[in-house]
Design a protein around this motif. Structure first.
Motif, PDB file in Angstrom:
ATOM      1  N   PRO A  82       0.784  -1.232   0.000  1.00  0.00           N
ATOM      2  CA  PRO A  82       0.000   0.000   0.000  1.00  0.00           C
ATOM      3  C   PRO A  82       0.823   1.295   0.000  1.00  0.00           C
ATOM      4  N   ALA A  83       1.745   1.442   0.937  1.00  0.00           N
ATOM      5  CA  ALA A  83       2.503   2.693   1.034  1.00  0.00           C
ATOM      6  C   ALA A  83       3.329   2.930  -0.227  1.00  0.00           C
ATOM      7  N   GLU A  84       3.940   1.880  -0.724  1.00  0.00           N
ATOM      8  CA  GLU A  84       4.759   1.999  -1.936  1.00  0.00           C
ATOM      9  C   GLU A  84       3.898   2.397  -3.134  1.00  0.00           C
ATOM     10  N   GLU A  85       2.745   1.751  -3.284  1.00  0.00           N
ATOM     11  CA  GLU A  85       1.850   2.067  -4.400  1.00  0.00           C
ATOM     12  C   GLU A  85       1.331   3.496  -4.300  1.00  0.00           C
ATOM     13  N   ILE A  86       0.959   3.916  -3.100  1.00  0.00           N
ATOM     14  CA  ILE A  86       0.441   5.278  -2.896  1.00  0.00           C
ATOM     15  C   ILE A  86       1.509   6.306  -3.253  1.00  0.00           C
ATOM     16  N   CYS A  87       2.708   6.118  -2.739  1.00  0.00           N
ATOM     17  CA  CYS A  87       3.786   7.084  -2.982  1.00  0.00           C
ATOM     18  C   CYS A  87       4.231   7.103  -4.446  1.00  0.00           C
ATOM     19  N   ASN A  88       4.308   5.929  -5.069  1.00  0.00           N
ATOM     20  CA  ASN A  88       4.664   5.882  -6.490  1.00  0.00           C
ATOM     21  C   ASN A  88       3.614   6.572  -7.346  1.00  0.00           C
ATOM     22  N   TYR A  89       2.353   6.342  -7.027  1.00  0.00           N
ATOM     23  CA  TYR A  89       1.272   6.966  -7.790  1.00  0.00           C
ATOM     24  C   TYR A  89       1.290   8.482  -7.602  1.00  0.00           C
ATOM     25  N   ALA A  90       1.490   8.932  -6.375  1.00  0.00           N
ATOM     26  CA  ALA A  90       1.543  10.368  -6.098  1.00  0.00           C
ATOM     27  C   ALA A  90       2.676  11.023  -6.882  1.00  0.00           C
ATOM     28  N   LYS A  91       3.816  10.350  -6.947  1.00  0.00           N
ATOM     29  CA  LYS A  91       4.959  10.882  -7.691  1.00  0.00           C
ATOM     30  C   LYS A  91       4.662  10.913  -9.193  1.00  0.00           C
ATOM     31  N   GLY A 146      -1.914   4.202  11.667  1.00  0.00           N
ATOM     32  CA  GLY A 146      -1.470   2.826  11.490  1.00  0.00           C
ATOM     33  C   GLY A 146      -0.188   2.726  10.686  1.00  0.00           C
ATOM     34  N   PRO A 147       0.259   1.512  10.434  1.00  0.00           N
ATOM     35  CA  PRO A 147       1.537   1.296   9.747  1.00  0.00           C
ATOM     36  C   PRO A 147       1.563   1.816   8.311  1.00  0.00           C
ATOM     37  N   VAL A 148       0.436   1.744   7.602  1.00  0.00           N
ATOM     38  CA  VAL A 148       0.424   2.256   6.221  1.00  0.00           C
ATOM     39  C   VAL A 148       0.564   3.774   6.235  1.00  0.00           C
ATOM     40  N   ALA A 149      -0.199   4.438   7.075  1.00  0.00           N
ATOM     41  CA  ALA A 149      -0.101   5.902   7.168  1.00  0.00           C
ATOM     42  C   ALA A 149       1.312   6.320   7.576  1.00  0.00           C
ATOM     43  N   GLU A 150       1.903   5.611   8.530  1.00  0.00           N
ATOM     44  CA  GLU A 150       3.281   5.913   8.958  1.00  0.00           C
ATOM     45  C   GLU A 150       4.250   5.786   7.789  1.00  0.00           C
ATOM     46  N   ALA A 151       4.119   4.706   7.027  1.00  0.00           N
ATOM     47  CA  ALA A 151       5.019   4.481   5.895  1.00  0.00           C
ATOM     48  C   ALA A 151       4.819   5.545   4.819  1.00  0.00           C
ATOM     49  N   VAL A 152       3.576   5.936   4.567  1.00  0.00           N
ATOM     50  CA  VAL A 152       3.313   6.988   3.581  1.00  0.00           C
ATOM     51  C   VAL A 152       3.928   8.300   4.051  1.00  0.00           C
ATOM     52  N   LEU A 153       3.770   8.610   5.318  1.00  0.00           N
ATOM     53  CA  LEU A 153       4.379   9.833   5.870  1.00  0.00           C
ATOM     54  C   LEU A 153       5.899   9.815   5.693  1.00  0.00           C
ATOM     55  N   ASP A 154       6.514   8.654   5.866  1.00  0.00           N
ATOM     56  CA  ASP A 154       7.973   8.535   5.760  1.00  0.00           C
ATOM     57  C   ASP A 154       8.471   8.556   4.319  1.00  0.00           C
ATOM     58  N   LYS A 155       7.719   7.940   3.391  1.00  0.00           N
ATOM     59  CA  LYS A 155       8.232   7.693   2.046  1.00  0.00           C
ATOM     60  C   LYS A 155       7.802   8.701   0.976  1.00  0.00           C
ATOM     61  N   SER A 197       5.410  13.944  -1.825  1.00  0.00           N
ATOM     62  CA  SER A 197       4.325  14.922  -1.751  1.00  0.00           C
ATOM     63  C   SER A 197       3.954  15.131  -0.287  1.00  0.00           C
ATOM     64  N   PRO A 198       3.372  16.294   0.041  1.00  0.00           N
ATOM     65  CA  PRO A 198       2.865  16.476   1.407  1.00  0.00           C
ATOM     66  C   PRO A 198       1.768  15.451   1.695  1.00  0.00           C
ATOM     67  N   VAL A 199       1.714  14.996   2.933  1.00  0.00           N
ATOM     68  CA  VAL A 199       0.731  13.984   3.333  1.00  0.00           C
ATOM     69  C   VAL A 199      -0.129  14.554   4.446  1.00  0.00           C
ATOM     70  N   PHE A 200      -1.446  14.406   4.285  1.00  0.00           N
ATOM     71  CA  PHE A 200      -2.397  14.839   5.303  1.00  0.00           C
ATOM     72  C   PHE A 200      -3.139  13.608   5.796  1.00  0.00           C
ATOM     73  N   VAL A 201      -3.018  13.314   7.090  1.00  0.00           N
ATOM     74  CA  VAL A 201      -3.702  12.173   7.686  1.00  0.00           C
ATOM     75  C   VAL A 201      -4.960  12.710   8.361  1.00  0.00           C
ATOM     76  N   TYR A 202      -6.115  12.163   7.969  1.00  0.00           N
ATOM     77  CA  TYR A 202      -7.387  12.669   8.484  1.00  0.00           C
ATOM     78  C   TYR A 202      -8.196  11.529   9.100  1.00  0.00           C
ATOM     79  N   PRO A 203      -9.066  11.872  10.062  1.00  0.00           N
ATOM     80  CA  PRO A 203      -9.910  10.835  10.660  1.00  0.00           C
ATOM     81  C   PRO A 203     -10.973  10.395   9.657  1.00  0.00           C
ATOM     82  N   GLU A 204     -11.059   9.097   9.447  1.00  0.00           N
ATOM     83  CA  GLU A 204     -12.001   8.543   8.478  1.00  0.00           C
ATOM     84  C   GLU A 204     -13.386   8.429   9.076  1.00  0.00           C
ATOM     85  N   ARG A 205     -14.375   8.819   8.283  1.00  0.00           N
ATOM     86  CA  ARG A 205     -15.777   8.583   8.637  1.00  0.00           C
ATOM     87  C   ARG A 205     -16.245   7.383   7.847  1.00  0.00           C
TER      88      ARG A 205
END
Length: 105
Positions: free
Chosen positions: A40-49, A65-74, A77-85
């Motif tokens: 997940p984190a790799e796919e998200i970051c590659n797609y964003a790039k 969680g671990p995916v959000a942490e990895a996205v923040l690290d990798k 692009s700026p990353v915004f973590v928001y509470p999901e409804r």
């Protein structure tokens, strides 16, 4: 059977993501739903790039969680973590499900 299950899972994720994306679109943002298979984190970051994303939005449920942490690290692009409804939160079915039912003992 595996291909059928993957198709159902993908369709379910896409439907849920469309509801979330529509909320951002209604708020004046450009949003696009893309469902990919992989880490997940790799796919998200590659797609964003690849898409030159201005920002990456990552939902959280209670804690980061671990995916959000990895996205923040990798991600570059700026990353915004928001509470999901829950996308079904506003549906009539969900509202009925929230009612308290009491049974006499």
């Amino acid at each position: 059977m595996k291909a059928e299950l993957e198709a159902v899972v993908k369709k379910t994720f896409e439907a849920r993501a469309e509801v979330v994306a529509q909320r951002f679109i209604d708020g004046g943002f450009n949003a696009k739903v893309v469902v990919k298979k992989g880490a997940p984190a790799e796919e998200i970051c590659n797609y964003a790039k690849t898409e030159n994303a201005d920002i990456v939005l990552v939902p959280k449920r209670g804690h980061i969680g671990p995916v959000a942490e990895a996205v923040l690290d990798k991600c570059q692009s700026p990353v915004f973590v928001y509470p999901e409804r829950d996308p079904l939160e506003d549906s009539i079915f969900r509202k009925k499900a929230k009612r308290t039912v009491r049974f006499p003992l």
